[in-house]
Design an enzyme around this catalytic site. Structure first.
Site, PDB file in Angstrom:
ATOM      1  N   TYR A 137       0.840  -1.204   0.000  1.00 37.66           N
ATOM      2  CA  TYR A 137       0.000   0.000   0.000  1.00 37.66           C
ATOM      3  C   TYR A 137       0.879   1.260   0.000  1.00 37.66           C
ATOM      4  O   TYR A 137       1.898   1.322   0.681  1.00 37.66           O
ATOM      5  CB  TYR A 137      -0.945   0.014   1.202  1.00 37.66           C
TER       6      TYR A 137
ATOM      7  N   SER B 206     -13.029  -2.592  -0.583  1.00 35.20           N
ATOM      8  CA  SER B 206     -13.811  -1.706  -1.482  1.00 35.20           C
ATOM      9  C   SER B 206     -15.310  -1.866  -1.302  1.00 35.20           C
ATOM     10  O   SER B 206     -16.054  -2.035  -2.278  1.00 35.20           O
ATOM     11  CB  SER B 206     -13.431  -1.945  -2.946  1.00 35.20           C
ATOM     12  N   PRO B 207     -15.815  -1.763  -0.079  1.00 36.93           N
ATOM     13  CA  PRO B 207     -17.261  -1.918   0.136  1.00 36.93           C
ATOM     14  C   PRO B 207     -18.080  -0.798  -0.518  1.00 36.93           C
ATOM     15  O   PRO B 207     -19.288  -0.959  -0.696  1.00 36.93           O
ATOM     16  CB  PRO B 207     -17.406  -1.923   1.657  1.00 36.93           C
TER      17      PRO B 207
ATOM     18  N   GLY C 100     -14.825   1.521  -4.378  1.00 34.41           N
ATOM     19  CA  GLY C 100     -13.825   2.545  -4.661  1.00 34.41           C
ATOM     20  C   GLY C 100     -14.410   3.926  -4.888  1.00 34.41           C
ATOM     21  O   GLY C 100     -13.818   4.753  -5.585  1.00 34.41           O
ATOM     22  N   GLY C 101     -15.570   4.163  -4.291  1.00 36.90           N
ATOM     23  CA  GLY C 101     -16.199   5.478  -4.438  1.00 36.90           C
ATOM     24  C   GLY C 101     -17.232   5.535  -5.553  1.00 36.90           C
ATOM     25  O   GLY C 101     -18.046   6.459  -5.614  1.00 36.90           O
TER      26      GLY C 101
ATOM     27  N   THR D 247     -20.235   8.263  -6.844  1.00 39.80           N
ATOM     28  CA  THR D 247     -19.996   9.167  -7.968  1.00 39.80           C
ATOM     29  C   THR D 247     -20.450   8.610  -9.312  1.00 39.80           C
ATOM     30  O   THR D 247     -20.587   9.374 -10.271  1.00 39.80           O
ATOM     31  CB  THR D 247     -18.487   9.463  -8.068  1.00 39.80           C
TER      32      THR D 247
END
Lengths: 300, 300, 300
Positions: free
Chosen positions: A53, A210-211, A214-215, A219
Site C-alpha cells: 500500500y 472496497s465496500p 472505490g467510491g 460518484t
C-alpha cells in the site's frame, strides 16, 4: 463494537479500519496517531494494511505513528499482506509487476512488516493474490517458520478462488482464517461464483475490501449505479437513514455470511457512518432488491 | 532422467515420449525399433499413446516394432487410452464420432491394446475424454475386471473436469493416478479453471499433451504468439538457452505442480531439447512473464 | 412403475406427475380427483407441486380434490416447494418478487401447504431457488422444527448450484435428498456445469423439470430444435417409436444419473407417453447424438 472470533488467537472487529489510501490522508505522524486513537475510541482496533500500500510506504508511516505511544500496538489487531511486488521508488530492484510467493519472499516481507510497525508479531498475514505459479509447499514452510518464531500468529488469503483456497489449505498445517475479497453493492461476484458458499461451508468470515466500490457508489452516473443508489436510499427511508455509505455497509453486514467490511477512510465521520450500519438489518426483500438493482434483472 | 512415482506400481519419466503422430514419422518397424531404443538410451522409457491415434493404427505399429526385440516391452512403461470411437478405415463398423465408456468397450479396447503391443499388461489406462453419458459404475466394473485379470495395473483419465474426476473417483476402488490435460504456454486453461488446483490438492501430477500447442508456438504469427515466443527467448538469454522448445518445456517443468510433459516427436534432437528443459528452473517473475504474455494482460 | 428410494422414508416413482400447470387443465375438483386416480392406476403416485404454482392456487385445488376421497392422500407421495414470493391476487401483501428463506416463512409456507392438501405431513419439501441471501442456520432450524413436529419427512432443494447445495448441507442435520433441476434435450446445463457430476458423486437422483423444454421441443422452429427433434425421431425408428415426447423422456431416463423426470400434463395419454420411455434405453452413441445436435457441434 461487535467482535468476531476467527481463531483461538484472533478476534477482529466487525468493521475494520483500512489503510489502503493512508498516504492520501496527508497526515503527519502525530495526526495519524491522533486519528488512530480516535478510531480506537470508537471501538475499532483492527487495522488492515499491506506491504504494497502506498507504493510500499503505508506500513512504515503507520509504524512511525505507533512508535510515538508505547503500548498502543498491543491494543491493536494488525492485518497485513504480502506476495505482490512491482518496481517503484521504494522497490527499484524489481523490473516487473508480479507475484512472489516463494518462502524467502514471504518471510522477508513479513519481517520487514514487523520492522515497519515496530512490533515483534503480526496478528494476521494474508497472501495478497492467488498466483498460478504458487508452490504451496513453499508457502506452508514460510508459514511454519513465521509461526514457530512467533512472528505471525494467524494466516489467511486474499482474492482467492475457492479451488486455490482448498489447495493451499491441504498443504499447510495452519488454518486459513479468512479470505479477504472485494464485496460491495456494485461487486457481487462472491455471491455468484461460489466464493461465499465456500466460505460459509467452511464457517469462515470474509473480510470485504472496497465496500463502496472505490467510491463509484457515490460518484457513478451509469443507470446501474443510479438504480443501486436509489434502491439503497429508498430502503433507508424505512430506517430513517439517509447516509448512502451507512446503507451500503448495512447491505454487507446484513448478510448471514458475517462479512467484515473494511472502511478505508481518514475521516472520523466516515468511520462512524460505517459503524452505524450495524444498527440496521435488511430484510430478505430489501437485500434482494439491492441485489436485483445491481445485476439489472429480476431473479428467476 | 528424473523419475516420478504415481502409485505403488507406477513410476514414470518426468518427460514422456508421445506417439500421437507416430504414423507421420513414416518409419519402418525396424526404424521405429531403433528410434525407440535411442529414446530409451536417453533415459525416457515411458510411452504415451491411445487406441485412436493414427486412425486406430499407432498401437499396432509400435507393437510390431516391440515384437522385434524380446524383453523390450518390460523395460517400458506403456500408457494408452480408450473411450473415443469414430468411423475410419480401421473401424468401419462405427457411424459417428462418439464416446463409448461402457464396460464392454473399455475391456475390449484394453484387450485389443494388449494384442497390439504384444504384451499381457498395460501400465496405465486412461479414459480419453469425459463423457456426459458416462456410467461410473460401468467404468468401475471395467477397471475391476481389467485389474483383477492383471491386464491393467493403473487407471487414470484425460481431459477431465475436476467435478467429473471426483465423480468417477467416488465410484471406483482404484485411484485415478493422473489426469492428462492440454498445457502449453499458449493453453493455460488448467491454471484458470481449477483443474491444476484440484490435482495439486489431491497430490497428483498431470501429464501434459500438446506442450508446444501443436506447433503453433513455433509457427503462429499472431501478436499473442509472437509475444509469448519473444518472452520465452528473452528468458532464455539469461540461461544461455536459445531453443524455443526447450524453453517452452521449461515453462511446464518449472511449475510446482510437477507437470509431466509429453514430447511427441520422431526426431531424437527434439527429444533432447525437451529433456534439457529440466536443467532450467524459471523464477516466479519469469514464469509469470510468460503467463502474462499469453493472457495478454497484467495480473491484478 | 419403477420405484426409486431417496431415503429411509421416501420412495418416489421414476416418472413423477407435475402440477405446475394444473390451473390450465380447467378441471373441476371431481374431474381432478378422477384424473389423479387415473394417473395412480398407471402406477404414478408421486406428485410434484409448489406453493407458488398457479399464483399460489394449485396446492389448494389439488387438496380440494383429495378431500373428496378418504385415504387417497396416504397413497400419494407429495413433493412441494417454498421460498419464492411475489405479489398476486392470492398474496396481495407482497410488493416485489423475491425469495424468503427465513425460518418463519419456510415454516408458515409448509404449514399452509399442509392445510391446502388437508394432510398432516409432506413427504418432501424443497427450497425452490438458491438465494444469495439465504441464512443456512435459519433454513436448518426450520427443517428441524418441521421434522420434529412430523410435518415434513424429507428435505431437498431445487435449481441449486453444487456449491450452495454443499453449503446448506453443511448446516443442516437432515440430508438433502434431491436437487430438482431443469433438464431436457434442449437444456443441458446440468451436464456441463458440474451439477450432474455433483449429484452422482453424492449418489443422489435429480428430479427434472421442463423435460420438454416447456413445449419448445414440439413447437420450436429454430434449426437447433429441428435438429434435436429429427435426431430423436431418427433414433425412434430403431425402436419403432414415433412419439417425440416418449423419445425425449427416454433421453432423460436413459442417463446413468437416474434422472426422475416430471411430466406436467393433464392428459392421460401424455402421462402414458412419458411412462413408455422406460422401455427404451438409448445407446451411448444415440444419447450423444442428441447431445451433439443440441450443443450444435461435435465432441472433441
Amino acid at each position: 463494537m461487535e467482535k468476531v472470533r476467527l481463531s483461538d488467537t484472533l478476534i477482529m472487529d466487525r468493521i475494520i479500519h483500512g489503510h489502503w489510501r493512508l498516504m492520501d490522508w496527508k497526515m503527519t505522524r502525530e495526526e495519524l496517531l491522533h486519528f488512530t486513537e480516535e478510531v480506537m475510541d470508537l471501538g475499532i482496533t483492527t487495522v488492515d494494511t499491506a506491504d504494497i500500500y502506498g507504493g510500499f510506504s503505508c506500513e512504515e508511516a503507520f509504524g512511525d505513528a505507533l512508535k510515538l505511544k508505547k503500548g498502543l500496538r498491543e491494543k491493536l489487531t494488525i492485518v497485513t499482506k504480502c506476495g505482490i511486488v512491482f518496481p517503484c521508488e521504494n522497490r527499484p530492484q524489481y523490473e516487473t509487476h508480479h507475484y512472489d510467493n516463494s518462502r524467502k519472499h514471504i518471510i522477508q516481507s513479513a519481517e520487514r512488516s514487523l520492522k515497519n510497525f515496530g512490533t515483534d508479531y503480526l496478528d494476521l498475514l494474508l497472501i495478497h493474490r492467488p498466483s498460478p505459479f504458487m508452490d504451496p509447499a513453499e508457502v506452508s514452510e514460510a508459514f511454519r517458520q513465521l509461526y514457530d518464531s512467533g512472528k505471525v500468529r494467524n494466516f489467511g488469503v486474499s482474492n482467492y478462488e475457492s479451488t486455490k483456497f482448498e489447495m493451499l489449505s491441504s498443504y499447510t498445517e495452519y488454518p486459513l482464517v479468512t479470505n479477504q475479497v472485494e464485496i460491495s453493492p456494485l461487486h457481487l461476484d462472491v455471491f455468484q461464483d461460489g466464493t461465499m458458499d465456500h466460505l460459509m461451508t467452511r464457517g469462515l468470515y470474509p473480510m470485504a475490501w472496497s465496500p463502496m466500490a472505490g467510491g463509484e457508489l457515490f460518484t457513478g452516473d451509469s443507470q446501474r449505479v443510479k438504480n443501486v443508489r436509489s434502491t439503497l436510499l429508498s430502503i433507508g427511508e424505512k430506517y430513517g437513514e439517509t447516509r448512502l455509505d451507512t446503507l451500503a455497509f448495512a447491505f454487507l453486514t446484513s448478510h448471514p455470511g458475517k462479512i467484515l467490511p473494511i472502511v478505508g477512510s481518514g475521516k472520523i465521520d466516515r468511520i462512524k457512518n460505517a459503524m452505524d450500519a450495524l444498527k440496521i438489518q435488511f430484510t430478505q426483500e430489501e437485500w434482494l432488491s439491492v441485489y436485483k438493482a445491481s445485476i439489472g434483472k429480476n431473479l428467476p
